[in-house]
Design a protein around this motif. Structure first.
Motif, PDB file in Angstrom:
ATOM      1  N   TRP A 184      10.501  -6.216 -12.070  1.00  0.00           N
ATOM      2  CA  TRP A 184      11.027  -5.913 -10.742  1.00  0.00           C
ATOM      3  C   TRP A 184      10.621  -7.022  -9.780  1.00  0.00           C
ATOM      4  O   TRP A 184       9.457  -7.421  -9.733  1.00  0.00           O
ATOM      5  N   MET A 239       5.621  -2.609 -11.133  1.00  0.00           N
ATOM      6  CA  MET A 239       4.816  -3.727 -10.646  1.00  0.00           C
ATOM      7  C   MET A 239       5.764  -4.767 -10.033  1.00  0.00           C
ATOM      8  O   MET A 239       6.093  -5.773 -10.637  1.00  0.00           O
ATOM      9  N   THR A 240       6.257  -4.512  -8.828  1.00  0.00           N
ATOM     10  CA  THR A 240       7.225  -5.396  -8.183  1.00  0.00           C
ATOM     11  C   THR A 240       6.535  -6.644  -7.665  1.00  0.00           C
ATOM     12  O   THR A 240       5.475  -6.585  -7.052  1.00  0.00           O
ATOM     13  N   GLU A 274       0.813  -1.191   0.000  1.00  0.00           N
ATOM     14  CA  GLU A 274       0.000   0.000   0.000  1.00  0.00           C
ATOM     15  C   GLU A 274       0.860   1.259   0.000  1.00  0.00           C
ATOM     16  O   GLU A 274       0.597   2.192  -0.721  1.00  0.00           O
ATOM     17  N   GLY A 275       1.910   1.254   0.786  1.00  0.00           N
ATOM     18  CA  GLY A 275       2.784   2.409   0.861  1.00  0.00           C
ATOM     19  C   GLY A 275       3.908   2.385  -0.156  1.00  0.00           C
ATOM     20  O   GLY A 275       4.785   3.244  -0.143  1.00  0.00           O
ATOM     21  N   GLY A 276       3.916   1.375  -1.032  1.00  0.00           N
ATOM     22  CA  GLY A 276       4.963   1.276  -2.038  1.00  0.00           C
ATOM     23  C   GLY A 276       6.285   0.811  -1.472  1.00  0.00           C
ATOM     24  O   GLY A 276       7.334   1.125  -2.020  1.00  0.00           O
ATOM     25  N   GLU A 277       6.221   0.040  -0.359  1.00  0.00           N
ATOM     26  CA  GLU A 277       7.429  -0.456   0.282  1.00  0.00           C
ATOM     27  C   GLU A 277       7.272  -1.925   0.643  1.00  0.00           C
ATOM     28  O   GLU A 277       6.165  -2.423   0.798  1.00  0.00           O
ATOM     29  N   ARG A 321      12.027   0.456  -1.329  1.00  0.00           N
ATOM     30  CA  ARG A 321      11.013   1.093  -2.173  1.00  0.00           C
ATOM     31  C   ARG A 321      10.703   0.181  -3.353  1.00  0.00           C
ATOM     32  O   ARG A 321      11.605  -0.287  -4.045  1.00  0.00           O
ATOM     33  N   LEU A 322       9.430  -0.091  -3.566  1.00  0.00           N
ATOM     34  CA  LEU A 322       9.007  -0.931  -4.680  1.00  0.00           C
ATOM     35  C   LEU A 322       8.954  -0.097  -5.951  1.00  0.00           C
ATOM     36  O   LEU A 322       8.556   1.063  -5.929  1.00  0.00           O
ATOM     37  N   LEU A 323       9.355  -0.710  -7.045  1.00  0.00           N
ATOM     38  CA  LEU A 323       9.404  -0.026  -8.331  1.00  0.00           C
ATOM     39  C   LEU A 323       8.435  -0.702  -9.299  1.00  0.00           C
ATOM     40  O   LEU A 323       8.415  -1.930  -9.393  1.00  0.00           O
TER      41      LEU A 323
END
Length: 139
Positions: free
Chosen positions: A48, A22-23, A1-4, A18-20
């Motif tokens: 990713w 569509m990880t 949700e938070g991109g992590e 940090r997700l990049l």
């Protein structure tokens, strides 16, 4: 949700990564191929992938078609060879070890076979049984 994503094991909580794009994680990437979120055609692709410690742009090569025979029957497949680089998959692998997964070459994309090296030796998995339509040959 938070991109992590954050790795945690036995109270060892690592800093978030940090997700990049569509990880995926190393297991969910198989489902991404199955769902069509990642292309499933002969060629070379990147996606990713993370294990919660690192995020890497993994390389995937799809080749085939190949006919694979297992205890469950004979299947027409495409072979996905994954280089997860620094991402630790479901198990520890020697550096540079690739993972090969054969998925049926149809809309179901059923995982039929998996082969990979591991630090303890090697892994091999094959489909032993299948229930469903008549798409499986007994030959």
């Amino acid at each position: 949700e938070g991109g992590e994503a954050r790795y945690s094991k036995n109270g060892d909580l690592r800093n978030p990564v940090r997700l990049l794009g569509m990880t995926q994680d190393p297991l969910s990437i198989v489902f991404a191929f199955r769902s069509g979120a990642v292309p499933f055609e002969v060629g070379e692709y990147q996606a990713w992938v993370t294990d919660g410690k690192v995020v890497e742009l993994a390389d995937f090569t799809i080749s085939g078609p190949e006919t694979i025979k297992t205890a469950a029957g004979k299947f027409e497949t495409l072979r996905v060879t994954a280089d997860f680089k620094g991402v630790r998959a479901i198990f520890a692998r020697p550096e540079g070890a690739l993972i090969d997964v054969w998925l049926t070459n149809d809309d179901r994309r059923i995982p039929v076979k998996l082969i990979s090296e591991a630090t303890i030796g090697s892994l091999r998995s094959e489909l032993r049984a299948y229930e469903g339509d008549d798409a499986v040959s007994e030959e």
